[in-house]
Design a protein around this motif. Structure first.
Motif, PDB file in Angstrom:
ATOM      1  N   LEU A   1       0.851  -1.197   0.000  1.00  0.00           N
ATOM      2  CA  LEU A   1       0.000   0.000   0.000  1.00  0.00           C
ATOM      3  C   LEU A   1       0.887   1.247   0.000  1.00  0.00           C
ATOM      4  O   LEU A   1       1.771   1.389   0.844  1.00  0.00           O
ATOM      5  CB  LEU A   1      -0.878   0.008   1.268  1.00  0.00           C
ATOM      6  CG  LEU A   1      -1.582   1.323   1.611  1.00  0.00           C
ATOM      7  CD1 LEU A   1      -2.651   1.668   0.573  1.00  0.00           C
ATOM      8  CD2 LEU A   1      -2.222   1.246   3.004  1.00  0.00           C
ATOM      9  N   GLY A   2       0.634   2.134  -0.933  1.00  0.00           N
ATOM     10  CA  GLY A   2       1.313   3.442  -0.928  1.00  0.00           C
ATOM     11  C   GLY A   2       0.382   4.458  -0.298  1.00  0.00           C
ATOM     12  O   GLY A   2      -0.747   4.630  -0.766  1.00  0.00           O
ATOM     13  N   PHE A   3       0.835   5.102   0.769  1.00  0.00           N
ATOM     14  CA  PHE A   3      -0.029   6.066   1.472  1.00  0.00           C
ATOM     15  C   PHE A   3       0.624   7.445   1.468  1.00  0.00           C
ATOM     16  O   PHE A   3       1.716   7.622   2.019  1.00  0.00           O
ATOM     17  CB  PHE A   3      -0.276   5.607   2.910  1.00  0.00           C
ATOM     18  CG  PHE A   3      -1.298   6.451   3.642  1.00  0.00           C
ATOM     19  CD1 PHE A   3      -2.627   6.086   3.630  1.00  0.00           C
ATOM     20  CD2 PHE A   3      -0.931   7.604   4.310  1.00  0.00           C
ATOM     21  CE1 PHE A   3      -3.588   6.879   4.281  1.00  0.00           C
ATOM     22  CE2 PHE A   3      -1.879   8.400   4.958  1.00  0.00           C
ATOM     23  CZ  PHE A   3      -3.204   8.024   4.947  1.00  0.00           C
TER      24      PHE A   3
ATOM     25  N   ALA B   1       4.945   4.259 -10.039  1.00  0.00           N
ATOM     26  CA  ALA B   1       6.189   3.719 -10.622  1.00  0.00           C
ATOM     27  C   ALA B   1       6.612   2.426  -9.908  1.00  0.00           C
ATOM     28  O   ALA B   1       7.152   1.515 -10.541  1.00  0.00           O
ATOM     29  CB  ALA B   1       7.292   4.761 -10.536  1.00  0.00           C
ATOM     30  N   HIS B   2       6.358   2.344  -8.603  1.00  0.00           N
ATOM     31  CA  HIS B   2       6.705   1.135  -7.856  1.00  0.00           C
ATOM     32  C   HIS B   2       5.692   0.006  -8.049  1.00  0.00           C
ATOM     33  O   HIS B   2       5.862  -1.074  -7.492  1.00  0.00           O
ATOM     34  CB  HIS B   2       6.785   1.448  -6.350  1.00  0.00           C
ATOM     35  CG  HIS B   2       8.115   1.966  -5.937  1.00  0.00           C
ATOM     36  ND1 HIS B   2       8.398   3.312  -5.877  1.00  0.00           N
ATOM     37  CD2 HIS B   2       9.243   1.327  -5.564  1.00  0.00           C
ATOM     38  CE1 HIS B   2       9.646   3.474  -5.480  1.00  0.00           C
ATOM     39  NE2 HIS B   2      10.181   2.280  -5.293  1.00  0.00           N
TER      40      HIS B   2
ATOM     41  N   MET C   1       4.189   1.835   2.114  1.00  0.00           N
ATOM     42  CA  MET C   1       5.125   2.889   1.682  1.00  0.00           C
ATOM     43  C   MET C   1       4.456   4.188   2.100  1.00  0.00           C
ATOM     44  O   MET C   1       3.373   4.517   1.599  1.00  0.00           O
ATOM     45  CB  MET C   1       5.292   2.857   0.156  1.00  0.00           C
ATOM     46  CG  MET C   1       5.985   1.616  -0.339  1.00  0.00           C
ATOM     47  SD  MET C   1       6.056   1.592  -2.151  1.00  0.00           S
ATOM     48  CE  MET C   1       7.305   2.833  -2.445  1.00  0.00           C
ATOM     49  N   PHE C   2       5.061   4.908   3.038  1.00  0.00           N
ATOM     50  CA  PHE C   2       4.412   6.075   3.646  1.00  0.00           C
ATOM     51  C   PHE C   2       5.171   7.346   3.292  1.00  0.00           C
ATOM     52  O   PHE C   2       6.379   7.416   3.466  1.00  0.00           O
ATOM     53  CB  PHE C   2       4.389   5.889   5.169  1.00  0.00           C
ATOM     54  CG  PHE C   2       3.605   6.945   5.902  1.00  0.00           C
ATOM     55  CD1 PHE C   2       2.280   6.730   6.237  1.00  0.00           C
ATOM     56  CD2 PHE C   2       4.200   8.142   6.264  1.00  0.00           C
ATOM     57  CE1 PHE C   2       1.550   7.706   6.919  1.00  0.00           C
ATOM     58  CE2 PHE C   2       3.476   9.124   6.938  1.00  0.00           C
ATOM     59  CZ  PHE C   2       2.155   8.905   7.272  1.00  0.00           C
TER      60      PHE C   2
ATOM     61  N   ALA D   1       4.413  11.903  -4.607  1.00  0.00           N
ATOM     62  CA  ALA D   1       4.382  10.626  -3.874  1.00  0.00           C
ATOM     63  C   ALA D   1       3.498   9.614  -4.609  1.00  0.00           C
ATOM     64  O   ALA D   1       3.872   8.439  -4.781  1.00  0.00           O
ATOM     65  CB  ALA D   1       3.862  10.849  -2.457  1.00  0.00           C
ATOM     66  N   ILE D   2       2.344  10.071  -5.081  1.00  0.00           N
ATOM     67  CA  ILE D   2       1.425   9.157  -5.788  1.00  0.00           C
ATOM     68  C   ILE D   2       2.103   8.634  -7.064  1.00  0.00           C
ATOM     69  O   ILE D   2       2.021   7.447  -7.389  1.00  0.00           O
ATOM     70  CB  ILE D   2       0.071   9.850  -6.088  1.00  0.00           C
ATOM     71  CG1 ILE D   2      -0.644  10.173  -4.764  1.00  0.00           C
ATOM     72  CG2 ILE D   2      -0.818   8.975  -6.972  1.00  0.00           C
ATOM     73  CD1 ILE D   2      -1.854  11.080  -4.902  1.00  0.00           C
TER      74      ILE D   2
END
Ligand code: AHR
Length: 333
Positions: free
Chosen positions: A40-42, A91-92, A71-72, A85-86
């Motif tokens: 999860l990207g936060f 990309a990840h 990923m914070f 960040a988003i």
């Protein structure tokens, strides 16, 4: 024995093959290959208030509890940092993206990019405005308009049967942010049918204690003059931090919040509930930051390709001077 030896050799070879495939994949392959964790990207918006700090901690704790790799990023109250960040989460190739939008507009491009990469997005705590449909899978958080209405409804009750005008100062949250928008709207809906209530000043304190203090000091200097009949009957602050800052500014010049001026705030963090116990605050509308676990459930569902509700609202309450101070909850934040 020979059969067992052959079998164990075959298992070892398969394991080597798996490790090889995993290493060949780049990144942190062994962990992903064997644990197969959801990522999860936060993108958190910042650390402007005690509420926000509690919210960030709650998301981190919930991710650990649910075994979700987090990923914070903290965007320091800047939209461009959140967008960056988003983009890095895209990309990840994370499984799900969640973020608390610092303001309501300006997200279309980056959300279209996430959508075209099939990465579902959850709005946490704050909403966005867009002409496009389907840019996010779910919203999780509070009903800000309802919070404003609850604050206004309590005020109307408080002044029931009292004659004369009621001068209100509003300390708004960050301009362009959905809680500032919703709370201002809901509050006006609740008080507008009664001509006694007049919002004499409305200024933004950006949801920050320091700015609440500065803004209130400025308003007191420019507006407050009991000798000339300019008094402030009520302060409605869009969050507790600004209310606490405003109380400090009042106390500095000998005005007693909670007694000389009715104080209404939103969040219900420890310092505000403590002020309510002390009679320095009159009404606190709850807005809970504790939505991390519900977020992880949504993340799990989305990662598994399951349908999720379009909106999930928190259940919240109102704490007032009318209740028993002993019943007020203890807050860790
Ligand atoms: O979006 C929720 C609001 O943001 C909280 O009321 C406030 O304290 C925070 O900064």
């Amino acid at each position: 024995m020979k059969k067992i030896a052959l079998l164990s050799a075959a298992v070892t070879m398969i394991s080597f093959a798996l490790i090889f495939i995993a290493y060949d994949d780049g990144g942190d392959p062994l962990e992903n290959a064997f644990e197969n964790k959801i990522v999860l990207g936060f993108a958190q918006l910042g650390a402007e208030s005690e509420w926000r700090t509690a919210s960030s901690q709650n998301v981190m704790d919930a991710a650990v509890k649910y075994g979700i790799e987090l990923m914070f990023e903290n965007a320091q109250q800047k939209q461009e940092n959140q967008i960056k960040a988003i983009r890095s989460f895209i990309a990840h190739r994370v499984d799900v993206i969640a973020f608390s939008p610092v303001v309501e507009t300006g997200w279309d491009n980056v959300l279209i990019e996430a959508k075209s990469e099939n990465i579902p997005v959850i709005l946490v705590d704050r909403k966005i405005q867009s002409e496009h449909q389907g840019l996010y899978a779910s919203f999780l958080g509070s009903d800000f308009e309802e919070e404003g209405r609850r604050a206004g409804a309590w005020l109307v009750k408080k002044f029931a049967g009292v004659s004369g005008g009621v001068s209100i100062v509003e300390l708004r949250g960050t301009d362009g942010a959905s809680p500032a928008h919703g709370r201002a709207l809901g509050f006006r809906q609740a008080v507008s049918s009664d001509a006694r209530f007049r919002i004499v000043r409305s200024m933004s304190g950006d949801f920050m204690r320091s700015k609440g203090r500065e803004t209130m000091a400025q308003i007191l200097e420019e507006y407050y003059s009991p000798e000339e009949g300019r008094v402030i009957d009520v302060v409605f602050a869009h969050n507790d931090d600004m209310a606490i800052g405003a109380m400090e500014a009042m106390e500095k010049i000998g005005v007693a919040p909670g007694r000389d001026v009715v104080m209404i705030s939103i969040d219900a963090q420890r310092s505000a509930l403590e002020a309510l116990r002390q009679g320095r605050m009159n009404c606190v509308v709850e807005c809970t930051p504790y939505i991390g676990e519900r977020l992880m459930e949504l993340v799990r569902d989305l990662a598994a390709g399951r349908e999720v509700p379009e909106a999930v609202y928190s259940e919240e309450t109102v704490f007032t001077e009318d209740g028993d101070p002993g019943d007020l909850p203890d807050r860790p934040y």
